[in-house]
Design a protein around this motif. Sequence first.
Motif, mmCIF file in Angstrom:
data_model
loop_
_atom_site.group_PDB
_atom_site.id
_atom_site.type_symbol
_atom_site.label_atom_id
_atom_site.label_comp_id
_atom_site.label_asym_id
_atom_site.label_seq_id
_atom_site.Cartn_x
_atom_site.Cartn_y
_atom_site.Cartn_z
ATOM 1 N N SER A 115 -67.710 -17.095 18.162
ATOM 2 C CA SER A 115 -68.377 -17.435 16.802
ATOM 3 C C SER A 115 -69.119 -15.918 16.530
ATOM 4 O O SER A 115 -68.838 -15.323 15.618
ATOM 5 C CB SER A 115 -69.274 -18.579 16.645
ATOM 6 N N CYS A 116 -70.000 -15.504 17.598
ATOM 7 C CA CYS A 116 -70.596 -14.408 17.591
ATOM 8 C C CYS A 116 -69.732 -13.071 17.475
ATOM 9 O O CYS A 116 -69.905 -12.197 16.679
ATOM 10 C CB CYS A 116 -71.555 -14.242 18.589
ATOM 11 N N HIS A 117 -68.607 -13.357 17.964
ATOM 12 C CA HIS A 117 -67.745 -12.084 18.043
ATOM 13 C C HIS A 117 -67.006 -12.017 16.638
ATOM 14 O O HIS A 117 -66.897 -10.826 16.188
ATOM 15 C CB HIS A 117 -66.512 -12.284 19.098
ATOM 16 N N LEU A 177 -68.333 0.027 31.662
ATOM 17 C CA LEU A 177 -68.953 -1.377 31.472
ATOM 18 C C LEU A 177 -69.759 -1.454 30.335
ATOM 19 O O LEU A 177 -70.095 -2.426 29.950
ATOM 20 C CB LEU A 177 -69.388 -2.137 33.021
ATOM 21 N N SER A 178 -70.686 -0.242 30.477
ATOM 22 C CA SER A 178 -71.767 -0.200 29.235
ATOM 23 C C SER A 178 -71.222 -0.292 27.786
ATOM 24 O O SER A 178 -71.958 -0.432 26.926
ATOM 25 C CB SER A 178 -72.751 0.915 29.647
ATOM 26 N N ASP A 179 -69.880 -0.118 27.732
ATOM 27 C CA ASP A 179 -69.230 -0.110 26.482
ATOM 28 C C ASP A 179 -68.969 -1.251 26.178
ATOM 29 O O ASP A 179 -68.354 -1.478 24.999
ATOM 30 C CB ASP A 179 -68.003 0.786 26.467
ATOM 31 N N LEU A 180 -68.852 -2.512 26.782
ATOM 32 C CA LEU A 180 -68.517 -3.783 26.647
ATOM 33 C C LEU A 180 -69.609 -4.809 26.643
ATOM 34 O O LEU A 180 -70.759 -4.607 27.350
ATOM 35 C CB LEU A 180 -67.551 -4.073 27.741
ATOM 36 N N LEU A 218 -65.949 -17.118 25.731
ATOM 37 C CA LEU A 218 -66.643 -15.687 25.655
ATOM 38 C C LEU A 218 -65.443 -15.017 25.504
ATOM 39 O O LEU A 218 -64.536 -15.094 25.953
ATOM 40 C CB LEU A 218 -67.230 -15.432 26.901
ATOM 41 N N ASN A 219 -65.736 -13.748 24.744
ATOM 42 C CA ASN A 219 -65.047 -12.689 24.603
ATOM 43 C C ASN A 219 -65.758 -11.503 25.165
ATOM 44 O O ASN A 219 -66.805 -11.260 24.975
ATOM 45 C CB ASN A 219 -64.542 -12.495 23.172
ATOM 46 N N LEU A 220 -64.792 -10.166 25.246
ATOM 47 C CA LEU A 220 -65.377 -9.250 25.577
ATOM 48 C C LEU A 220 -65.271 -8.319 24.302
ATOM 49 O O LEU A 220 -64.341 -8.131 23.754
ATOM 50 C CB LEU A 220 -64.861 -8.272 26.778
ATOM 51 N N HIS A 221 -66.521 -7.709 23.846
ATOM 52 C CA HIS A 221 -66.401 -6.745 22.754
ATOM 53 C C HIS A 221 -66.533 -5.300 22.977
ATOM 54 O O HIS A 221 -67.552 -5.176 23.741
ATOM 55 C CB HIS A 221 -67.584 -7.260 21.638
ATOM 56 N N HIS A 222 -65.822 -4.399 22.407
ATOM 57 C CA HIS A 222 -66.014 -3.265 22.899
ATOM 58 C C HIS A 222 -66.864 -2.487 21.534
ATOM 59 O O HIS A 222 -66.950 -2.545 20.610
ATOM 60 C CB HIS A 222 -64.749 -2.424 22.206
#
Length: 61
Positions: free
Chosen positions: A38-40, A29-32, A15-19
Amino acid sequence: MGLIRCNFCKSKIKLNLHHESYKRVNERLSDLVYLCESCHKTTHDLLNNQKLNLWNMNKRM
């Protein structure tokens, strides 16, 4: 708290955090959103190629 999963495919792996945007220096937190690797990559490819925002793109995946 439940398991963290990709917002699109529900995977729990890599998993990655996407901005959502870079409008704020101190993001909310709602910006991430969590995305698997793969989806990133797919998200960035679509955003770069078609200039879609994250929420509209979700409908296309």
